[in-house]
Enzyme design. Structure first.
Site, mmCIF file in Angstrom:
data_model
loop_
_atom_site.group_PDB
_atom_site.id
_atom_site.type_symbol
_atom_site.label_atom_id
_atom_site.label_comp_id
_atom_site.label_asym_id
_atom_site.label_seq_id
_atom_site.Cartn_x
_atom_site.Cartn_y
_atom_site.Cartn_z
ATOM 1 N N GLY A 140 20.623 69.136 -5.798
ATOM 2 C CA GLY A 140 21.669 68.992 -4.792
ATOM 3 C C GLY A 140 22.427 67.710 -5.034
ATOM 4 O O GLY A 140 22.329 67.140 -6.110
ATOM 5 N N SER A 141 23.194 67.242 -4.049
ATOM 6 C CA SER A 141 23.934 65.998 -4.237
ATOM 7 C C SER A 141 24.854 65.729 -3.059
ATOM 8 O O SER A 141 25.176 66.625 -2.272
ATOM 9 C CB SER A 141 24.798 66.027 -5.509
ATOM 10 O OG SER A 141 24.019 66.197 -6.658
ATOM 11 N N ASN A 142 25.312 64.469 -2.967
ATOM 12 C CA ASN A 142 26.435 64.067 -2.133
ATOM 13 C C ASN A 142 27.483 63.432 -3.032
ATOM 14 O O ASN A 142 27.139 62.794 -4.039
ATOM 15 C CB ASN A 142 26.036 63.011 -1.099
ATOM 16 C CG ASN A 142 24.933 63.463 -0.165
ATOM 17 O OD1 ASN A 142 24.998 64.538 0.407
ATOM 18 N ND2 ASN A 142 23.916 62.617 0.008
ATOM 19 N N ASN A 197 26.853 69.956 -0.899
ATOM 20 C CA ASN A 197 26.205 71.212 -1.294
ATOM 21 C C ASN A 197 26.486 72.401 -0.398
ATOM 22 O O ASN A 197 26.012 73.499 -0.692
ATOM 23 C CB ASN A 197 24.691 71.052 -1.467
ATOM 24 C CG ASN A 197 24.338 69.981 -2.462
ATOM 25 O OD1 ASN A 197 23.581 69.079 -2.163
ATOM 26 N ND2 ASN A 197 24.907 70.056 -3.653
ATOM 27 N N ARG A 213 23.555 67.464 6.892
ATOM 28 C CA ARG A 213 23.912 66.465 5.869
ATOM 29 C C ARG A 213 25.403 66.497 5.574
ATOM 30 O O ARG A 213 26.040 65.440 5.436
ATOM 31 C CB ARG A 213 23.089 66.711 4.599
ATOM 32 C CG ARG A 213 23.384 65.742 3.467
ATOM 33 C CD ARG A 213 22.253 65.708 2.457
ATOM 34 N NE ARG A 213 21.974 66.992 1.863
ATOM 35 C CZ ARG A 213 22.524 67.449 0.728
ATOM 36 N NH1 ARG A 213 23.389 66.703 0.056
ATOM 37 N NH2 ARG A 213 22.189 68.628 0.247
#
Length: 781
Positions: free
Chosen positions: A225-227, A493, A522
C-alpha cells in the site's frame, strides 16, 4: 576475458577513511569495461556516478551486493525455480514447490527471452540503455561476490551457502518479470499450479459473490500500500512543488526499498529509492520533478469462463468450434526427488482454479489474461520518468509507454503543478464490453469488486485494442484517470475518485476502481491533513506546507478513528462497564475505559492505550451510526453506533491483551529487533485511521515485538529554484545484514522521528561529514 577490480573497498572498510581515491587503470576500465564512483553518505546511502549506463549499473550492483547480497541471491533462487532444492519442500516450506512450478513454467516457455526479443526502443523491447544498466548490475554484483567470496560474506543469512552464485542478465530480467506479475498471475500461482481437469461426477459451482476468495488475492490487498501527496504552488509556502512519498511495504525480504542517487552526467540524475535488486530509482526526484507511487485499485487480469466440450474437459468452445488446451509437464527438483505437474493453458492464458469460487468442472473452467505478463516496458518507463522535467513531460511519457504495473503515480514539479494518474496496466474492459460480455451471474461481482469474468466462448468478448494504447489488450490513456492541479492531489490506496475532492474523477471503467463510495479512514485523514495545513488550522503554524511541516504532518501519528469515536466509546463503557466477550466470557470494562480516556489519540511512542483502541477496531468495533454521504465523502460516516457489537469488540480487545497493561506506553510494547536491541516504533494500523501505517502481529502477553509491514521509504522534497531540498528516511535501514553498520541506524532515527537530508547537489553531498568515496570497476580484455 580478464577482469580487474579497481581500488574497491568493502563496506566496513569504508568507515575508516574519509575518502579512497581513484586507483590506477581508470582509463582502461572506461575503455574496455565498467567504472563507477561510489560516494557513501551518512547512513550508507550510495551516490553513484558513471559516464554510461553500463558503468552506472555496475556501481548499483556492487553497492547493493555490499549491503544486501543475501536478499538478491535468494530472489535469484526464487525466479530460477530452485527454492525447493535449497530451502526445502515440506512442512512450512511446502509453498516452495508451488513457487518453483510457477517459475519453471515461465523458464520452459522462454517467457523472458521472448520479451527481450524485438525492436530495442523501450516499447517493443527494452532499450540499449536499460540493457546496459542490467548487464552492468550483474557484473557489479558478481565483482563484489568474486572479490569477497561466498564463504567470507558477513551476512549470516547466506554466508557460505552454495546457492549464492554469480548472476546473469537473464536472472535479473526474470526477477523483473516476477515484479510485473506480482498482482496478477503471481498472486494466483497457487491456483495456476493446482489447476487440473475434474474427476468424474464433478458439478458446476455457483457464480462467486462479492466476497469471492480471489478478491483478497488481487493486487491492492496483496500486502502492499502507500500514501502520497503531490503539492502544487497554492499549497506550499514557497510557491513551488512538493512531494510526500510514503510507500508501505514489507520490512523484510526482497521487497525492501534501497536508497540511492544515480547519475550519468548530462543523461540521468535521480535520487530516491528502488526495491532491492532493481537497477533504477523507482520513487524519487530529479532537479525539477518528484514522484511517488501508491498501489492502484485497478485489476491486472480478467477471467474468461470457458464452456467445455462435453466429455473432454480440456477442450473449450470458441465461436462454436472446439479448441484444445495446450499442456506442458513442468518438473522441479526437491530434496526428495523431482516433482512434476501438468500445466494447462488456453489462448487467453493459464487455467486457474480457486476452490469454492472458480472451479474446473465437466461444464466450465476459467482462464485468465494477465495484462502484465507481457509488460517489458517498465525499466525504460522509470528511466524516462527520471528524465522528465515537468508534470507535462511526465504525462507524455506515461501516455506513450503505459508501463506502471500496478501503481498510481503522484508527482509535483518545480513550477508548482501537481499530478495524480492511474496510468497503470489495466485490461481493456470498457463499460460496453462489460455489459455485453460479462454473464449475468457475474455482473454483481464486477460491480462490487471490478473483477471481470468474460464470456470465453466468443471472439467478440476478446479484450481488443484502444487506438491510443501502447499495446493491445489494455485500456488506453483516454480511459484512465488523470488530474493536474495547482493545489494538491493525494492517494492512500482508495481509487482515483477523490484524488482531490474539489474535482472528482468519475466515469471511468469499473475495472479501474470504484466511484461515489465510502473512503477508508486513512484516505480521509490524508485529505483532512492537507486541507488543514493549507488553511493553517492544524496547530503547526503559518498556512501552507514547508518540508518541515510536511514531515510533521506525516509523523503527527493521528488516529482518526479515535478522534471520531473515542469519546462516545468511553461514555458507553463508563455508563455500563459490564460487557460480554464474543465467547460468552464476562468482562469488566472499567480499566479499558480509563485507558481510553487517558489516550492522547495518537500512536506516538509515549501514547498510552493506543494498542487497546487498535485491538478494538480489529475486533470489529468501529461501527458507525450515520451513513456515508456522497456529498460529504471526507467527513462521513463519523458517529459511533449504538450497536451491541461495539461493546463486545471492546471486551474481546481486553481479553486479547491479557498480560499486557491496557494503558501501556506504545513504545514499550511495539518494537523492532536489531541485534540485542528492541527499538521502539511509532505508527499503527490503517484500520484505526492511522496515516503512518505500521503492521505487526500481537504476541500474547508480550505485545508487538516485530514490524511486518508499513512505512518504509519516506521522502518530503521541495523543488526550489536552487535545487531540491528536504528530508528522507528508510525506516528499516539500508542493509538487512546484522553485521552492517547500516543495519539499524535509520531505524533508530525513525524511532525518534528524525531524518536524513536531501543530498542531490554536489554542494549538499560535500557537506555530509561522513562522506566516503571509492571507485569500482572492471576491465575486460
Amino acid at each position: 576475458m580478464r577482469s580487474r577490480l579497481l581500488a574497491a573497498t568493502t563496506t566496513l572498510a569504508c568507515l575508516g577513511a574519509a575518502a579512497l581515491t581513484v586507483g590506477s587503470g581508470t582509463a582502461a576500465a572506461h575503455a574496455g569495461g565498467y567504472s563507477a564512483l561510489i560516494q557513501r553518505a551518512s547512513y550508507g546511502v550510495p551516490h553513484i556516478t558513471a559516464r554510461d549506463f553500463a558503468g552506472l549499473g555496475f556501481g548499483v550492483g556492487y553497492a547493493q551486493a555490499e549491503d544486501n547480497i543475501c536478499l538478491i541471491a535468494e530472489n535469484i533462487v526464487t525466479v530460477n525455480a530452485q527454492r525447493s532444492r535449497w530451502f526445502g519442500a515440506t512442512g512450512t516450506a511446502a509453498r516452495n514447490v508451488t513457487s518453483d512450478l510457477f517459475h519453471q513454467k515461465a523458464i520452459d516457455d522462454r517467457t523472458v527471452e521472448r520479451l527481450l526479443d524485438g525492436r530495442r526502443d523501450g516499447l517493443h523491447a527494452p532499450s540499449h540503455e536499460v540493457r546496459d544498466q542490467v548487464r552492468g548490475f550483474a557484473a557489479g554484483y558478481n565483482a563484489y561476490l568474486r572479490r569477497t567470496g561466498a564463504a567470507k560474506l558477513t551476512d549470516p543469512a547466506c554466508a557460505g551457502q552454495p546457492w549464492v552464485r554469480p548472476i546473469t542478465e537473464l536472472d535479473l530480467w526474470r526477477a523483473n518479470w516476477a515484479r510485473m506479475v506480482r498482482a496478477s498471475s503471481g498472486a494466483l500461482a497457487d491456483g495456476i499450479v493446482a489447476a487440473a481437469p475434474p474427476t468424474a461426477g464433478a458439478t458446476a459451482l455457483p457464480a462467486p459473490g462479492a466476497a469471492a476468495v480471489v478478491a483478497a488475492r488481487d493486487g491492492a490487498p496483496a500486502g502492499v500500500g502507500s500514501n502520497a501527496y503531490g503539492l502544487g504552488r497554492q499549497a506550499t509556502a514557497g510557491g513551488g512543488g512538493m512531494l510526500l512519498a510514503n510507500p508501505h511495504f514489507p520490512w523484510d525480504g526482497n521487497e525492501r526499498f534501497y536508497r540511492m542517487h544515480l547519475k550519468v552526467p548530462g543523461r540521468y540524475d535521480v535520487e530516491g529509492a528502488a526495491l532491492v535488486g532493481d537497477p533504477l530509482v523507482e520513487i524519487g526526484h530529479n532537479g525539477r520533478l518528484a514522484w511517488s507511487h501508491t498501489v492502484s485499485t485497478a485489476r491486472r487480469f480478467v477471467w474468461h469462463r470457458l464452456a467445455l466440450v462435453p466429455g473432454d474437459p480440456t477442450s473449450y468452445y470458441y465461436d462454436g468450434k472446439p479448441r484444445k488446451m495446450t499442456t506442458r509437464t513442468v518438473t522441479v527438483q526437491t530434496p526428495a526427488g523431482p516433482v512434476s505437474r501438468t500445466r494447462y493453458d488456453t489462448h487467453f492464458g493459464p487455467v486457474v482454479v480457486v476452490p469454492g469460487t472458480f472451479g474446473w468442472t465437466a461444464d466450465a473452467a476459467y482462464a485468465i489474461t494477465d495484462a502484465n505478463a507481457t509488460n517489458n516496458r517498465a525499466l525504460d518507463g522509470w528511466l524516462a520518468m527520471g528524465r522528465a522535467r515537468s508534470v507535462a513531460e511526465l504525462r507524455t511519457e506515461l501516455d506513450r509507454r503505459q508501463f506502471l504495473p500496478w501503481v498510481n503515480v503522484i508527482a509535483a514539479d518545480r513550477d508548482g503543478k501537481a499530478l495524480y494518474a492511474d496510468h497503470s496496466v489495466v485490461p481493456r474492459v470498457t463499460d460496453d464490453l462489460a455489459a455485453a460480455c460479462i454473464p449475468a451471474p457475474f455482473q454483481p461481482l464486477y460491480a462490487s469488486s471490478g473483477q471481470a469474468v468474460l464470456d470465453g466462448s466468443r471472439s467478440a468478448c476478446e479484450l481488443g485494442r484502444d487506438r491510443d494504447a501502447a499495446v493491445p489488450g489494455i485500456l488506453g490513456p483516454a480511459h484512465l484517470p488523470t488530474l493536474v492541479r495547482a493545489d494538491y492531489v493525494t492517494n492512500s490506496n482508495d481509487s482515483y475518485w477523490l484524488a482531490n475532492p474539489a474535482q472528482r474523477l468519475e466515469g471511468f471503467p469499473r475495472i479501474v476502481g470504484d466511484e461515489r463510495t465510502e473512503r477508508s479512514l486513512r484516505t480521509r485523514l490524508g485529505l483532512l491533513q492537507v486541507q488543514q495545513r493549507i488553511a493553517g488550522t492544524d496547530g503547526l503554524g503559518r498556512a501552507g506546507f514547508t518540508t518541515g511541516t510536511l514531515w510533521s504532518v506525516m509523523f503527527g501519528n493521528r488516529a482518526y478513528g479515535g478522534e471520531l469515536v473515542r469519546d462516545d466509546l468511553v461514555r458507553s463503557c463508563t455508563a455500563d462497564p459490564a460487557a460480554t466477550a464474543s465467547d460468552g466470557t464476562p468482562v469488566d470494562l472499567t480499566a479499558a475505559c480509563a485507558a481510553l480516556r487517558g489516550w492522547d489519540l495518537r500512536v506516538d511512542l509515549d501514547s498510552r492505550g493506543a494498542h487497546l483502541f487498535t485491538e478494538f477496531v480489529l475486533a470489529g468495533g468501529l461501527r458507525f451510526a450515520d451513513r456515508f454521504d456522497v456529498a460529504a465523502p471526507v467527513t462521513t460516516p463519523a458517529r459511533l453506533g449504538d450497536d451491541p457489537k461495539v461493546r463486545t469488540a471492546l471486551a474481546d480487545a481486553v481479553r486479547k491483551l491479557a498480560g499486557i497493561p491496557l494503558d501501556a506506553r506504545l513504545g514499550d510494547i511495539q518494537t523492532e529487533p536489531r541485534g540485542d536491541q528492541r527499538i521502539p516504533i511509532h505508527g499503527g494500523r490503517a484500520e484505526a485511521g492511522i496515516f503512518n501505517m505500521i503492521i505487526n502481529d500481537r504476541v500474547p502477553g508480550v505485545g508487538y515485538p516485530k514490524v511486518r509491514h508499513g512505512s518504509s521509504f519516506v521522502l518530503a522534497v521541495e523543488l526550489g529554484r536552487d535545487g531540491p531540498s528536504g528530508r528522507q528516511i528508510l525506516t528499516y535501514s539500508q542493509s538487512a545484514n546484522p553485521n552492517s553498520p547500516w543495519y539499524a541506524d535509520q531505524t533508530r532515527l525513525y524511532s525518534g522521528k528524525g531524518w536524513d537530508t536531501i543530498k542531490f547537489t554536489e554542494r549538499q553531498l560535500r557537506a555530509d561529514p561522513n562522506l566516503v568515496s571509492y571507485r569500482v570497476g572492471e576491465s575486460r580484455r
